[in-house]
Design a protein around this motif. Sequence first.
Motif, PDB file in Angstrom:
ATOM      1  N   ASN A 152     -34.503 113.207  89.809  1.00 39.64           N
ATOM      2  CA  ASN A 152     -33.223 112.658  89.348  1.00 39.64           C
ATOM      3  C   ASN A 152     -32.230 113.769  89.035  1.00 39.64           C
ATOM      4  OD1 ASN A 152     -33.805 109.956  89.653  1.00 39.64           O
ATOM      5  ND2 ASN A 152     -34.541 109.713  87.569  1.00 39.64           N
ATOM      6  N   ILE A 153     -32.691 114.811  88.361  1.00 35.93           N
ATOM      7  CA  ILE A 153     -31.810 115.951  88.056  1.00 35.93           C
ATOM      8  C   ILE A 153     -31.295 116.544  89.366  1.00 35.93           C
ATOM      9  CG2 ILE A 153     -31.690 118.254  87.017  1.00 35.93           C
ATOM     10  CD1 ILE A 153     -32.006 115.947  84.946  1.00 35.93           C
ATOM     11  N   TRP A 154     -32.175 116.717  90.316  1.00 35.26           N
ATOM     12  CA  TRP A 154     -31.821 117.272  91.621  1.00 35.26           C
ATOM     13  C   TRP A 154     -30.755 116.406  92.296  1.00 35.26           C
ATOM     14  CZ3 TRP A 154     -32.447 115.774  96.777  1.00 35.26           C
ATOM     15  CH2 TRP A 154     -32.397 116.800  97.721  1.00 35.26           C
ATOM     16  N   ILE A 155     -30.943 115.089  92.257  1.00 37.24           N
ATOM     17  CA  ILE A 155     -29.992 114.164  92.882  1.00 37.24           C
ATOM     18  C   ILE A 155     -28.658 114.173  92.132  1.00 37.24           C
ATOM     19  CG2 ILE A 155     -29.498 111.707  93.285  1.00 37.24           C
ATOM     20  CD1 ILE A 155     -32.561 111.388  93.837  1.00 37.24           C
ATOM     21  N   TRP A 156     -28.699 114.078  90.814  1.00 37.21           N
ATOM     22  CA  TRP A 156     -27.475 113.975  90.020  1.00 37.21           C
ATOM     23  C   TRP A 156     -26.588 115.206  90.115  1.00 37.21           C
ATOM     24  CZ3 TRP A 156     -30.395 112.156  85.033  1.00 37.21           C
ATOM     25  CH2 TRP A 156     -30.860 110.847  85.218  1.00 37.21           C
ATOM     26  N   PHE A 157     -27.213 116.387  90.295  1.00 35.09           N
ATOM     27  CA  PHE A 157     -26.449 117.640  90.300  1.00 35.09           C
ATOM     28  C   PHE A 157     -26.257 118.229  91.693  1.00 35.09           C
ATOM     29  CE2 PHE A 157     -27.622 117.118  85.929  1.00 35.09           C
ATOM     30  CZ  PHE A 157     -26.508 117.569  85.248  1.00 35.09           C
ATOM     31  N   ALA A 158     -26.743 117.542  92.714  1.00 31.20           N
ATOM     32  CA  ALA A 158     -26.497 117.999  94.087  1.00 31.20           C
ATOM     33  C   ALA A 158     -24.983 118.003  94.320  1.00 31.20           C
ATOM     34  CB  ALA A 158     -27.188 117.067  95.084  1.00 31.20           C
TER      35      ALA A 158
ATOM     36  N   TRP B  83     -22.574 114.405  89.127  1.00 30.08           N
ATOM     37  CA  TRP B  83     -22.017 115.447  88.260  1.00 30.08           C
ATOM     38  C   TRP B  83     -20.607 115.813  88.709  1.00 30.08           C
ATOM     39  CZ3 TRP B  83     -22.393 117.469  83.667  1.00 30.08           C
ATOM     40  CH2 TRP B  83     -21.794 118.710  83.390  1.00 30.08           C
ATOM     41  N   ASP B  84     -20.441 116.102  89.968  1.00 30.47           N
ATOM     42  CA  ASP B  84     -19.119 116.480  90.493  1.00 30.47           C
ATOM     43  C   ASP B  84     -18.116 115.336  90.361  1.00 30.47           C
ATOM     44  OD1 ASP B  84     -20.155 118.940  91.155  1.00 30.47           O
ATOM     45  OD2 ASP B  84     -20.172 118.601  93.311  1.00 30.47           O
ATOM     46  N   ASP B  85     -18.575 114.109  90.570  1.00 28.13           N
ATOM     47  CA  ASP B  85     -17.680 112.959  90.464  1.00 28.13           C
ATOM     48  C   ASP B  85     -17.097 112.821  89.064  1.00 28.13           C
ATOM     49  OD1 ASP B  85     -18.161 112.357  93.107  1.00 28.13           O
ATOM     50  OD2 ASP B  85     -19.548 110.712  92.673  1.00 28.13           O
ATOM     51  N   PHE B  86     -17.895 113.100  88.045  1.00 26.55           N
ATOM     52  CA  PHE B  86     -17.430 112.899  86.674  1.00 26.55           C
ATOM     53  C   PHE B  86     -16.739 114.112  86.058  1.00 26.55           C
ATOM     54  CE2 PHE B  86     -20.674 109.469  86.802  1.00 26.55           C
ATOM     55  CZ  PHE B  86     -19.811 108.410  86.583  1.00 26.55           C
ATOM     56  N   VAL B  87     -17.218 115.312  86.328  1.00 22.20           N
ATOM     57  CA  VAL B  87     -16.637 116.480  85.652  1.00 22.20           C
ATOM     58  C   VAL B  87     -15.780 117.347  86.562  1.00 22.20           C
ATOM     59  CG1 VAL B  87     -18.459 116.523  83.916  1.00 22.20           C
ATOM     60  CG2 VAL B  87     -18.653 117.966  85.925  1.00 22.20           C
ATOM     61  N   GLY B  88     -15.892 117.160  87.853  1.00 27.16           N
ATOM     62  CA  GLY B  88     -15.038 117.880  88.791  1.00 27.16           C
ATOM     63  C   GLY B  88     -15.163 119.389  88.721  1.00 27.16           C
ATOM     64  N   LYS B  89     -14.033 120.060  88.926  1.00 26.29           N
ATOM     65  CA  LYS B  89     -14.016 121.524  89.008  1.00 26.29           C
ATOM     66  C   LYS B  89     -14.479 122.195  87.719  1.00 26.29           C
ATOM     67  CE  LYS B  89     -10.464 121.938  92.526  1.00 26.29           C
ATOM     68  NZ  LYS B  89      -9.159 122.494  92.875  1.00 26.29           N
ATOM     69  N   GLU B  90     -14.221 121.567  86.585  1.00 26.58           N
ATOM     70  CA  GLU B  90     -14.601 122.168  85.302  1.00 26.58           C
ATOM     71  C   GLU B  90     -16.105 122.466  85.224  1.00 26.58           C
ATOM     72  OE1 GLU B  90     -14.609 121.223  80.509  1.00 26.58           O
ATOM     73  OE2 GLU B  90     -13.703 119.790  81.869  1.00 26.58           O
TER      74      GLU B  90
ATOM     75  N   LEU C  17     -21.686 125.245  86.512  1.00 26.32           N
ATOM     76  CA  LEU C  17     -22.858 124.770  85.775  1.00 26.32           C
ATOM     77  C   LEU C  17     -23.672 123.813  86.637  1.00 26.32           C
ATOM     78  CD1 LEU C  17     -24.505 124.539  83.152  1.00 26.32           C
ATOM     79  CD2 LEU C  17     -22.882 122.780  82.394  1.00 26.32           C
ATOM     80  N   GLY C  18     -23.022 122.890  87.303  1.00 22.85           N
ATOM     81  CA  GLY C  18     -23.726 121.951  88.169  1.00 22.85           C
ATOM     82  C   GLY C  18     -24.463 122.632  89.305  1.00 22.85           C
ATOM     83  N   ASN C  19     -23.828 123.619  89.908  1.00 23.05           N
ATOM     84  CA  ASN C  19     -24.480 124.360  90.993  1.00 23.05           C
ATOM     85  C   ASN C  19     -25.702 125.128  90.493  1.00 23.05           C
ATOM     86  OD1 ASN C  19     -22.641 123.433  92.875  1.00 23.05           O
ATOM     87  ND2 ASN C  19     -21.398 125.291  92.842  1.00 23.05           N
ATOM     88  N   ARG C  20     -25.600 125.680  89.305  1.00 23.21           N
ATOM     89  CA  ARG C  20     -26.722 126.410  88.715  1.00 23.21           C
ATOM     90  C   ARG C  20     -27.891 125.458  88.430  1.00 23.21           C
ATOM     91  NH1 ARG C  20     -23.728 129.167  84.902  1.00 23.21           N
ATOM     92  NH2 ARG C  20     -24.370 127.764  83.239  1.00 23.21           N
TER      93      ARG C  20
ATOM     94  N   ALA D  45     -33.195 123.273  89.853  1.00 23.65           N
ATOM     95  CA  ALA D  45     -33.975 122.060  90.128  1.00 23.65           C
ATOM     96  C   ALA D  45     -34.520 122.093  91.551  1.00 23.65           C
ATOM     97  CB  ALA D  45     -33.131 120.818  89.898  1.00 23.65           C
ATOM     98  N   ASP D  46     -33.724 122.590  92.485  1.00 25.68           N
ATOM     99  CA  ASP D  46     -34.147 122.700  93.876  1.00 25.68           C
ATOM    100  C   ASP D  46     -35.306 123.689  94.005  1.00 25.68           C
ATOM    101  OD1 ASP D  46     -33.646 121.962  96.669  1.00 25.68           O
ATOM    102  OD2 ASP D  46     -33.044 124.061  96.923  1.00 25.68           O
ATOM    103  N   LYS D  47     -35.200 124.809  93.329  1.00 26.65           N
ATOM    104  CA  LYS D  47     -36.266 125.814  93.349  1.00 26.65           C
ATOM    105  C   LYS D  47     -37.549 125.221  92.774  1.00 26.65           C
ATOM    106  CE  LYS D  47     -37.255 130.442  91.566  1.00 26.65           C
ATOM    107  NZ  LYS D  47     -36.728 131.556  90.759  1.00 26.65           N
TER     108      LYS D  47
END
Length: 114
Positions: free
Chosen positions: A76-82, A87-94, A98-101, A106-108
């Motif tokens: 779920n974490i992997w999906i939500w932050f992909a 994550w991107d839909d709600f917080v955008g560029k800000e 953090l989302g990419n990290r 999570a991917d690793k």
Amino acid sequence: MFKNLFSKKHEKLSKLEYWKKWEFFDLLDDLHKAEKMLSQYEGGYSGEFLSAQEFHTALVDAIDEIELGNQTDLTNIWIWFAPTTAWDDFVGKEGIELGNRIFARADKWKKGNK
């Protein structure tokens, strides 16, 4: 002779060493930062979630389950932050860095624990 040639010696890591190797504690720290950031948003919509508040509740629950040791599946974490997901839909560029990290960690973890 062949026994040594084909056997793989894996270094046995303690649970703590294993978690450090996979940056699990860093992932948890970032998830808490994400939870705090997400708590400042309201409304919106992103596929699975009808609002930022709903996503926030799901994220808090997921973090709790991970910290209690009830969950090590980070799908779920992997999906939500992909990229380009909840994550991107709600917080955008800000929150992009953090989302990419979080996604990278999570991917690793996901790839290393198959």
